[in-house]
Design a protein around this motif. Structure first.
Motif, mmCIF file in Angstrom:
data_model
loop_
_atom_site.group_PDB
_atom_site.id
_atom_site.type_symbol
_atom_site.label_atom_id
_atom_site.label_comp_id
_atom_site.label_asym_id
_atom_site.label_seq_id
_atom_site.Cartn_x
_atom_site.Cartn_y
_atom_site.Cartn_z
ATOM 1 N N ARG A 6 0.855 -1.189 0.000
ATOM 2 C CA ARG A 6 0.000 0.000 0.000
ATOM 3 C C ARG A 6 0.888 1.235 0.000
ATOM 4 O O ARG A 6 1.898 1.275 0.691
ATOM 5 C CB ARG A 6 -0.906 0.025 1.227
ATOM 6 N N ARG A 7 0.469 2.259 -0.797
ATOM 7 C CA ARG A 7 1.240 3.484 -0.875
ATOM 8 C C ARG A 7 0.314 4.666 -1.094
ATOM 9 O O ARG A 7 -0.653 4.591 -1.842
ATOM 10 C CB ARG A 7 2.235 3.424 -2.050
ATOM 11 N N VAL A 8 0.624 5.759 -0.397
ATOM 12 C CA VAL A 8 0.026 7.055 -0.673
ATOM 13 C C VAL A 8 1.177 8.031 -0.862
ATOM 14 O O VAL A 8 2.308 7.757 -0.470
ATOM 15 C CB VAL A 8 -0.931 7.537 0.457
ATOM 16 N N SER A 9 0.889 9.171 -1.458
ATOM 17 C CA SER A 9 1.958 10.090 -1.834
ATOM 18 C C SER A 9 2.456 10.992 -0.720
ATOM 19 O O SER A 9 3.606 11.410 -0.744
ATOM 20 C CB SER A 9 1.495 10.957 -3.012
ATOM 21 N N THR A 10 1.598 11.331 0.242
ATOM 22 C CA THR A 10 2.008 12.275 1.287
ATOM 23 C C THR A 10 1.655 11.755 2.675
ATOM 24 O O THR A 10 0.792 10.893 2.828
ATOM 25 C CB THR A 10 1.327 13.652 1.091
ATOM 26 N N GLU A 11 2.314 12.309 3.673
ATOM 27 C CA GLU A 11 2.120 11.903 5.071
ATOM 28 C C GLU A 11 0.687 12.106 5.552
ATOM 29 O O GLU A 11 0.199 11.345 6.374
ATOM 30 C CB GLU A 11 3.076 12.673 5.996
ATOM 31 N N GLN A 18 -7.161 1.629 0.803
ATOM 32 C CA GLN A 18 -6.587 0.542 0.016
ATOM 33 C C GLN A 18 -6.701 -0.771 0.800
ATOM 34 O O GLN A 18 -5.757 -1.239 1.405
ATOM 35 C CB GLN A 18 -5.122 0.841 -0.310
ATOM 36 N N GLU A 19 -7.894 -1.351 0.773
ATOM 37 C CA GLU A 19 -8.134 -2.585 1.517
ATOM 38 C C GLU A 19 -7.476 -3.773 0.835
ATOM 39 O O GLU A 19 -7.670 -4.001 -0.355
ATOM 40 C CB GLU A 19 -9.637 -2.827 1.651
ATOM 41 N N LEU A 20 -6.683 -4.516 1.599
ATOM 42 C CA LEU A 20 -5.996 -5.705 1.105
ATOM 43 C C LEU A 20 -6.308 -6.852 2.060
ATOM 44 O O LEU A 20 -5.629 -7.048 3.059
ATOM 45 C CB LEU A 20 -4.477 -5.466 1.030
ATOM 46 N N VAL A 31 4.975 7.952 0.305
ATOM 47 C CA VAL A 31 6.015 8.563 -0.522
ATOM 48 C C VAL A 31 5.520 8.591 -1.967
ATOM 49 O O VAL A 31 4.698 7.765 -2.364
ATOM 50 C CB VAL A 31 7.348 7.784 -0.381
ATOM 51 N N SER A 32 6.017 9.509 -2.749
ATOM 52 C CA SER A 32 5.611 9.628 -4.147
ATOM 53 C C SER A 32 5.918 8.352 -4.924
ATOM 54 O O SER A 32 6.946 7.719 -4.713
ATOM 55 C CB SER A 32 6.338 10.808 -4.794
ATOM 56 N N HIS A 57 -3.684 -2.519 -4.394
ATOM 57 C CA HIS A 57 -5.031 -1.992 -4.621
ATOM 58 C C HIS A 57 -5.238 -1.578 -6.069
ATOM 59 O O HIS A 57 -6.234 -1.937 -6.694
ATOM 60 C CB HIS A 57 -5.305 -0.811 -3.683
ATOM 61 N N SER A 58 -4.302 -0.802 -6.635
ATOM 62 C CA SER A 58 -4.429 -0.369 -8.029
ATOM 63 C C SER A 58 -3.050 -0.127 -8.634
ATOM 64 O O SER A 58 -2.063 0.048 -7.916
ATOM 65 C CB SER A 58 -5.288 0.898 -8.132
ATOM 66 N N LEU A 59 -3.012 -0.128 -9.949
ATOM 67 C CA LEU A 59 -1.752 0.030 -10.679
ATOM 68 C C LEU A 59 -0.948 1.250 -10.240
ATOM 69 O O LEU A 59 0.259 1.176 -10.051
ATOM 70 C CB LEU A 59 -2.028 0.167 -12.183
ATOM 71 N N ASP A 60 -1.629 2.389 -10.101
ATOM 72 C CA ASP A 60 -0.905 3.619 -9.787
ATOM 73 C C ASP A 60 -0.312 3.618 -8.386
ATOM 74 O O ASP A 60 0.535 4.439 -8.068
ATOM 75 C CB ASP A 60 -1.784 4.854 -10.003
ATOM 76 N N ARG A 61 -0.709 2.700 -7.527
ATOM 77 C CA ARG A 61 -0.109 2.589 -6.200
ATOM 78 C C ARG A 61 1.269 1.927 -6.295
ATOM 79 O O ARG A 61 2.141 2.180 -5.495
ATOM 80 C CB ARG A 61 -0.988 1.775 -5.248
#
Length: 186
Positions: A6-11, A18-20, A31-32, A57-61
């Motif tokens: 799981r990843r998000v861009s900012t703190e 993003q349920e897994l 992080v970006s 969750h998705s490709l862009d992650r």
């Protein structure tokens, strides 16, 4: 083993969306996705073993750059690891070559990269407009050029000055050769 990433861009963003489900180990980071050298991604890539399944969750992650995205999936597949993207309902298994899935990966990855480029362009345009209006000043200067010059006059070298002021040596050299402008740090 079912491994999640799981990843998000900012703190200040939340990973909970993003349920897994049913993952035995989950790697998370804030992080970006523009760069591939992300700590949790690197750890996940090293952790995954033949027979494991990586769930995202998705490709862009997983990546915002099409080449990186394809490279990550291929590297995992080469290790015998399956990669699944829940939102797009895509699954890439080692040894399985599904042309339609590969096409979807390329198209969706290209859209993610396009979206990232549009965001960067809009951000640059907004900053340019704000600067033109005199509203945008940037971040506060972090280098005291006068202090750098004073320490140099006392005989300290660039490394000692950088260490004492908590800045990089390259910054010291920019100040000393006159190419540093306070506006670049503002």
């Amino acid at each position: 083993m079912r491994i999640g990433y799981r990843r998000v861009s900012t703190e200040d963003q939340n990973l909970e969306r993003q349920e897994l489900a049913d993952c035995e180990k989950v790697f998370e980071e804030k992080v970006s996705g523009a760069k591939r050298d992300r700590p949790a991604l690197v750890q996940m890539m090293e952790w995954a073993r033949e027979g494991d399944e990586v769930v995202v969750h998705s490709l862009d992650r997983l990546g915002r750059d099409l080449r990186d995205l394809q490279g990550i999936v291929q590297e995992l597949n080469d290790k015998g690891v399956c990669v699944e993207f829940l939102q797009e309902r895509l699954r890439f298994s080692p040894g399985a070559d599904d042309p339609l899935s590969r096409l979807q990966l390329q198209m969706m990855g290209a859209f993610a990269e396009f979206e990232r480029n549009i965001i960067r362009k809009r951000q640059a345009e907004g900053i340019a407009r704000a600067k033109a209006k005199g509203v945008y000043k940037g971040r506060r200067a972090t280098i005291d050029a006068a202090e750098v010059q004073r320490l140099r006059a006392e005989g300290l070298g660039a490394s000692a000055i950088a260490s004492q002021l908590g800045i990089g040596r390259a910054s010291v050299y920019r100040v000393l050769n006159g190419s540093y402008q306070a506006s670049e740090a503002r």
